[in-house]
Write a protein that holds these residues in place. Structure first.
Motif, PDB file in Angstrom:
ATOM      1  N   THR A   1       0.851  -1.186   0.000  1.00 22.37           N
ATOM      2  CA  THR A   1       0.000   0.000   0.000  1.00 22.37           C
ATOM      3  C   THR A   1       0.890   1.239   0.000  1.00 22.37           C
ATOM      4  O   THR A   1       2.107   1.147  -0.076  1.00 22.37           O
ATOM      5  N   TYR A   2       0.264   2.393   0.157  1.00 19.27           N
ATOM      6  CA  TYR A   2       0.995   3.653   0.232  1.00 19.27           C
ATOM      7  C   TYR A   2       1.985   3.650   1.388  1.00 19.27           C
ATOM      8  O   TYR A   2       3.058   4.258   1.306  1.00 19.27           O
ATOM      9  N   VAL A   3       1.676   2.956   2.479  1.00 20.70           N
ATOM     10  CA  VAL A   3       2.570   2.898   3.635  1.00 20.70           C
ATOM     11  C   VAL A   3       3.859   2.157   3.265  1.00 20.70           C
ATOM     12  O   VAL A   3       4.957   2.600   3.594  1.00 20.70           O
ATOM     13  N   ASP A   4       3.718   1.039   2.562  1.00 23.00           N
ATOM     14  CA  ASP A   4       4.898   0.288   2.139  1.00 23.00           C
ATOM     15  C   ASP A   4       5.770   1.126   1.219  1.00 23.00           C
ATOM     16  O   ASP A   4       6.994   1.116   1.328  1.00 23.00           O
ATOM     17  N   HIS A   5       5.132   1.858   0.321  1.00 23.08           N
ATOM     18  CA  HIS A   5       5.880   2.702  -0.606  1.00 23.08           C
ATOM     19  C   HIS A   5       6.655   3.776   0.169  1.00 23.08           C
ATOM     20  O   HIS A   5       7.845   4.001  -0.085  1.00 23.08           O
ATOM     21  N   LEU A   6       6.001   4.420   1.124  1.00 22.89           N
ATOM     22  CA  LEU A   6       6.656   5.452   1.932  1.00 22.89           C
ATOM     23  C   LEU A   6       7.831   4.879   2.712  1.00 22.89           C
ATOM     24  O   LEU A   6       8.935   5.430   2.690  1.00 22.89           O
ATOM     25  N   LEU A   7       7.615   3.761   3.393  1.00 16.48           N
ATOM     26  CA  LEU A   7       8.683   3.171   4.188  1.00 16.48           C
ATOM     27  C   LEU A   7       9.823   2.668   3.316  1.00 16.48           C
ATOM     28  O   LEU A   7      10.998   2.811   3.675  1.00 16.48           O
ATOM     29  N   GLU A   8       9.502   2.099   2.186  1.00 17.49           N
ATOM     30  CA  GLU A   8      10.555   1.612   1.288  1.00 17.49           C
ATOM     31  C   GLU A   8      11.414   2.777   0.801  1.00 17.49           C
ATOM     32  O   GLU A   8      12.635   2.672   0.728  1.00 17.49           O
ATOM     33  N   CYS A   9      10.782   3.889   0.485  1.00 13.00           N
ATOM     34  CA  CYS A   9      11.525   5.069   0.008  1.00 13.00           C
ATOM     35  C   CYS A   9      12.369   5.700   1.114  1.00 13.00           C
ATOM     36  O   CYS A   9      13.501   6.100   0.876  1.00 13.00           O
ATOM     37  N   THR A  10      11.823   5.790   2.309  1.00 14.47           N
ATOM     38  CA  THR A  10      12.549   6.475   3.384  1.00 14.47           C
ATOM     39  C   THR A  10      13.577   5.580   4.056  1.00 14.47           C
ATOM     40  O   THR A  10      14.608   6.068   4.520  1.00 14.47           O
ATOM     41  N   LEU A  11      13.337   4.283   4.116  1.00 13.00           N
ATOM     42  CA  LEU A  11      14.289   3.381   4.757  1.00 13.00           C
ATOM     43  C   LEU A  11      15.406   2.950   3.819  1.00 13.00           C
ATOM     44  O   LEU A  11      16.479   2.564   4.271  1.00 13.00           O
ATOM     45  N   ASN A  12      15.161   2.977   2.520  1.00 11.58           N
ATOM     46  CA  ASN A  12      16.146   2.546   1.526  1.00 11.58           C
ATOM     47  C   ASN A  12      16.240   3.565   0.396  1.00 11.58           C
ATOM     48  O   ASN A  12      15.888   3.258  -0.741  1.00 11.58           O
ATOM     49  N   PRO A  13      16.700   4.774   0.667  1.00  9.88           N
ATOM     50  CA  PRO A  13      16.682   5.808  -0.376  1.00  9.88           C
ATOM     51  C   PRO A  13      17.556   5.515  -1.581  1.00  9.88           C
ATOM     52  O   PRO A  13      17.333   6.063  -2.653  1.00  9.88           O
ATOM     53  N   LEU A  14      18.535   4.644  -1.445  1.00 15.53           N
ATOM     54  CA  LEU A  14      19.419   4.324  -2.566  1.00 15.53           C
ATOM     55  C   LEU A  14      19.089   2.980  -3.201  1.00 15.53           C
ATOM     56  O   LEU A  14      19.762   2.544  -4.125  1.00 15.53           O
ATOM     57  N   GLN A  15      18.049   2.315  -2.724  1.00 15.27           N
ATOM     58  CA  GLN A  15      17.646   1.007  -3.242  1.00 15.27           C
ATOM     59  C   GLN A  15      16.564   1.220  -4.301  1.00 15.27           C
ATOM     60  O   GLN A  15      15.406   1.419  -3.975  1.00 15.27           O
ATOM     61  N   PRO A  16      16.911   1.182  -5.590  1.00 22.32           N
ATOM     62  CA  PRO A  16      15.925   1.496  -6.626  1.00 22.32           C
ATOM     63  C   PRO A  16      14.876   0.420  -6.870  1.00 22.32           C
ATOM     64  O   PRO A  16      13.785   0.714  -7.302  1.00 22.32           O
ATOM     65  N   LEU A  17      15.176  -0.840  -6.589  1.00 24.49           N
ATOM     66  CA  LEU A  17      14.228  -1.909  -6.863  1.00 24.49           C
ATOM     67  C   LEU A  17      13.869  -2.636  -5.579  1.00 24.49           C
ATOM     68  O   LEU A  17      14.720  -2.931  -4.756  1.00 24.49           O
ATOM     69  N   SER A  18      12.589  -2.935  -5.418  1.00 26.59           N
ATOM     70  CA  SER A  18      12.126  -3.641  -4.237  1.00 26.59           C
ATOM     71  C   SER A  18      10.768  -4.255  -4.526  1.00 26.59           C
ATOM     72  O   SER A  18      10.216  -4.095  -5.605  1.00 26.59           O
ATOM     73  N   SER A  19      10.209  -4.917  -3.541  1.00 22.13           N
ATOM     74  CA  SER A  19       8.886  -5.510  -3.712  1.00 22.13           C
ATOM     75  C   SER A  19       7.818  -4.445  -3.875  1.00 22.13           C
ATOM     76  O   SER A  19       6.766  -4.696  -4.435  1.00 22.13           O
ATOM     77  N   VAL A  20       8.080  -3.244  -3.406  1.00 23.88           N
ATOM     78  CA  VAL A  20       7.110  -2.167  -3.524  1.00 23.88           C
ATOM     79  C   VAL A  20       7.033  -1.647  -4.958  1.00 23.88           C
ATOM     80  O   VAL A  20       6.062  -1.038  -5.367  1.00 23.88           O
ATOM     81  N   ASP A  21       8.059  -1.917  -5.758  1.00 27.73           N
ATOM     82  CA  ASP A  21       8.030  -1.469  -7.145  1.00 27.73           C
ATOM     83  C   ASP A  21       6.850  -2.046  -7.899  1.00 27.73           C
ATOM     84  O   ASP A  21       6.499  -1.582  -8.976  1.00 27.73           O
ATOM     85  N   GLN A  22       6.211  -3.048  -7.363  1.00 25.90           N
ATOM     86  CA  GLN A  22       5.030  -3.620  -7.986  1.00 25.90           C
ATOM     87  C   GLN A  22       3.904  -2.585  -8.089  1.00 25.90           C
ATOM     88  O   GLN A  22       2.978  -2.755  -8.860  1.00 25.90           O
ATOM     89  N   LEU A  23       3.956  -1.543  -7.282  1.00 24.18           N
ATOM     90  CA  LEU A  23       2.935  -0.490  -7.357  1.00 24.18           C
ATOM     91  C   LEU A  23       3.077   0.320  -8.638  1.00 24.18           C
ATOM     92  O   LEU A  23       2.164   1.021  -9.039  1.00 24.18           O
ATOM     93  N   GLU A  24       4.217   0.280  -9.282  1.00 26.53           N
ATOM     94  CA  GLU A  24       4.486   0.953 -10.545  1.00 26.53           C
ATOM     95  C   GLU A  24       4.109   2.419 -10.520  1.00 26.53           C
ATOM     96  O   GLU A  24       3.329   2.907 -11.311  1.00 26.53           O
ATOM     97  N   LEU A  25       4.700   3.154  -9.583  1.00 28.15           N
ATOM     98  CA  LEU A  25       4.404   4.584  -9.497  1.00 28.15           C
ATOM     99  C   LEU A  25       5.134   5.331 -10.540  1.00 28.15           C
ATOM    100  O   LEU A  25       6.065   5.493 -10.923  1.00 28.15           O
TER     101      LEU A  25
END
Length: 128
Positions: free
Chosen positions: A104-128
């Motif tokens: 959800t939006y929460v996962d996207h936020l946490l993925e971005c803030t906890l891993n700012p240099l990690q471009p690919l993750s499971s959250v990328d499935q949201l395809e923003l």
């Protein structure tokens, strides 16, 4: 008792599947509830669309580092994680058959803030 509203813990009511939440141990304050973020985005959009005096808009006076090719204002807001877009904010990923929501939006936020240099993750499935 909490001193500020944003310190109050919030719980989600979405039907998450067990063992699928990467960020299950994080609690965000009330300010990160979807309804509040939607209202902030609505207010932000209304403010950006204000026209005063002789057709002066925010784009006429704001910091726009990409001018003249792009007149969009550089807006500093948590909603930038979803490109200031309600559709992006509301995106989820899940299993329709099982009724589970994985991201959800929460996962996207946490993925971005906890891993700012990690471009690919499971959250990328949201395809923003």
């Amino acid at each position: 008792m909490f001193n500020r509203l944003d310190e109050a813990p919030s719980k989600t009511t979405l039907p998450f599947c067990s063992n699928t939440k990467e960020h299950a141990n994080y609690t965000l304050g009330q300010v990160f509830r979807l309804g509040i973020l939607e209202k902030v985005l609505e207010l932000q959009t209304k403010l950006a669309d204000i026209v005063v005096l002789e057709n002066v808009t925010l784009e006429d006076i704001c910091f726009a580092p990409l001018k003249p090719g792009n007149n969009k204002c550089a807006t500093e807001t948590v909603l930038q994680y979803w490109q200031n877009n309600l559709k992006n904010l509301k995106k989820t990923n899940g299993d329709d058959f099982m009724g589970c929501i994985y991201t959800t939006y929460v996962d996207h936020l946490l993925e971005c803030t906890l891993n700012p240099l990690q471009p690919l993750s499971s959250v990328d499935q949201l395809e923003l």
